[in-house]
Design a protein around this motif. Sequence first.
Motif, mmCIF file in Angstrom:
data_model
loop_
_atom_site.group_PDB
_atom_site.id
_atom_site.type_symbol
_atom_site.label_atom_id
_atom_site.label_comp_id
_atom_site.label_asym_id
_atom_site.label_seq_id
_atom_site.Cartn_x
_atom_site.Cartn_y
_atom_site.Cartn_z
ATOM 1 N N GLU A 112 47.705 26.628 25.641
ATOM 2 C CA GLU A 112 48.297 25.420 26.231
ATOM 3 C C GLU A 112 49.117 25.698 27.492
ATOM 4 O OE1 GLU A 112 50.864 23.517 23.431
ATOM 5 O OE2 GLU A 112 52.063 25.297 23.109
ATOM 6 N N ILE A 113 49.447 26.962 27.734
ATOM 7 C CA ILE A 113 50.256 27.235 28.936
ATOM 8 C C ILE A 113 49.392 27.455 30.174
ATOM 9 C CG2 ILE A 113 52.202 28.228 27.666
ATOM 10 C CD1 ILE A 113 51.046 30.940 28.904
ATOM 11 N N GLY A 114 48.063 27.406 30.026
ATOM 12 C CA GLY A 114 47.168 27.603 31.170
ATOM 13 C C GLY A 114 47.302 29.007 31.712
ATOM 14 N N ALA A 115 47.383 29.106 33.044
ATOM 15 C CA ALA A 115 47.413 30.450 33.654
ATOM 16 C C ALA A 115 48.845 30.925 33.906
ATOM 17 C CB ALA A 115 46.646 30.415 34.959
ATOM 18 N N SER A 116 49.817 30.267 33.289
ATOM 19 C CA SER A 116 51.225 30.643 33.539
ATOM 20 C C SER A 116 51.499 32.070 33.067
ATOM 21 C CB SER A 116 52.155 29.690 32.801
ATOM 22 O OG SER A 116 51.882 28.379 33.189
ATOM 23 N N PRO A 117 52.492 32.706 33.679
ATOM 24 C CA PRO A 117 52.715 34.139 33.418
ATOM 25 C C PRO A 117 53.482 34.425 32.120
ATOM 26 C CG PRO A 117 54.258 33.359 35.064
ATOM 27 C CD PRO A 117 53.397 32.177 34.711
ATOM 28 N N ALA A 118 52.836 34.168 30.996
ATOM 29 C CA ALA A 118 53.468 34.490 29.714
ATOM 30 C C ALA A 118 53.298 35.972 29.434
ATOM 31 C CB ALA A 118 52.809 33.693 28.604
#
Length: 662
Positions: A112-118
């Motif tokens: 669900e966070i897409g391509a965000s830098p988790a």
Amino acid sequence: MKRTKMWGAGEMKLGVHRRKHSGLWSAIHAILPVLIVNSVLAVDTTLSELDLSTIRQGWGKAQADKSVQEKPLTIAGEVFEKGLGTHASSIMYIELDGKAEAFRAKAGVDDEIGASPASIVFKAIVDGRTLFDSGVMKAGDKARPVDVSLKGAKMLILFAGDAGDGINFDHADWAAAVIVMADGKPRAVAAPKEDAVILTPKPGPAPRINGPKVYGCRPGNPFLYRVPTTGARPMKFSATGLPAGLVLDAVTGIVTGTAPARGEYKVTFRAENGHGKSEREFRIIGGDKLALTPTMGWNDWYAHYNRITDPMMREAADIMVSSGMADVGYQYVDIDDCWEAKRGPDGNIIPNQKFPDMRDMTAYIHAKGLKAGIYSSPGPRTCAGYTGSYKYEAQDAKQIADWGFDLLKHDWCSYGEVAGGRDLTALQKPYRLMGDLLKQQKRDIVLNLCQYGMGDVWKWGAEVGGHSWRTGGDLGFELHRIFQIALRNCEIGQFNKPGEWNDPDYIQIGYIGSAHGMGHPRPCGLTPNEQYSFMSLWCLMASPLFYSGDMTKLDEFALNVLCNPEAIEVNQDPLGKCARVACKTNDTFVLVKEMEDGSKAVGLCNQGEFETEVVANWTDIGVSGKQRVRDLWRQKDLGEFTDRFSANVPRHGVALVRMAGR
Ligand code: GAL
């Protein structure tokens, strides 16, 4: 999902509940009774069946069979029907009573966070041993299978932590997670509670003079300084070297008069009572600079918001003295927003009915040897929607001085509407204007900029007349981030110097109001160790030390955290240095602050979820040979150390020490 399992004889999926044995199974049972004497029927409990309210996590709420944002659990495109959706740092304690067999799951970052830098590290810790460590997992990584034996174990801890870069976007899924148990049920339990241990011995009856060793004032302005001294009253104060124009009251220890001409004056303060004597060197510097050490005091904002009144301010001043806070250096009693009513016909600002007589209120505060602070915004309106200073700056500066205030916190709110841009000139303009106006007043008025760090304010805050500047947004909304804020502030630590302070916002321990919706004061929610850490970090950063909780609810624990003179001495050191980060791992780091006497204040910090050993190597902290180490919270010498000093630091704790060579 439940299934039965015969441990040691292979798995048999038999549907939803424990079933009667199948025909084949009955046959085997009949033929080999001895072999199955030790066999056990085991049941899977899905993690999401447990009490998820016990989970402690950094953002949002843990979800059963859904992601933390309540979407289907999905890792790298794989959708899971069951599991736990949580967010780093997340920790879940599960009691097993020694009856469990295994923990199985698929761990990963939710799509669900897409391509965000988790970046998340998942760990399964069984009776203190890490039996599963996912390593760093990023968005889009395939779910990592977890299969951990729980045989004989009492406690399983499931941990999803950030991988050293903060918790942003760290949506952590324990998908398809089951605990296989032979007998009974696993139980999610609350994390162990920390006791609020009072580490610091109470000040003794003999006098001890505390507070800054250096003090700036502008020649010709009114001078006021209460010599902060712990010990039994009555006490007799005296001083040598006081410049002409200043008088020390022998009973109260309050110095008043007119600030001396430009120059440096070496003073020695003395305090004496039936139990002993204390002496302290103090330098008064007549010149342009104020706030030569970080300002210390109380601000009402995080306790009282729009409920603040004149009697509450006076009461806070009373408590600052009666609680002993003033005896360790707290000095300013600051009213924040919500005192303003409107402009009168002459354009002067009129306070609301809760502040019937500002001049009388500041006189009351001054009579105790304390100072008074006030708030405004350069925009037409303040952040809480009250009247701001826009177009009335000169009148407001004069009014603030006439009323007898000694500090102005100047916000930003609504100024954006009239700033005409966000370039540096526009950002600086209102503060330069107010800075110049305050310098023209016949009072020493400290200027605190509150524009949340825009335009790298630390690079120019002093140039426009500020003495301190907020480096970020309101800490009230991100209290749990004290370690990250400290690390970030240490990166801009070189801008911290006498008269020029990075301000990471107020100390919020004890009882504070809720920043969301201006709620009434209640216990701050930080653990005891987090409260010690808060103070330790603010001391190591040489940040302004403003308590912003409810003064009427200060208890012994909060006062012990706020009032340790040895910790405060680190904060008030005349060099004015912010600590630097000497070394860092994912969870731990060591801060080192250079002190004027050549010693170092060192913070061994653990932002992780578990107690761990933190090591300060001499090579990292820049010392050599034998070092005498003193535990500042316990006010206890720990002995001499060579090459390194280490401490077992609890979850979210800081060991604060000071070390000096022979
Ligand atoms: C905010 C500021 C707070 C408080 C508030 C008053 O902008 O950061 O510290 O002063 O305004 O409305």
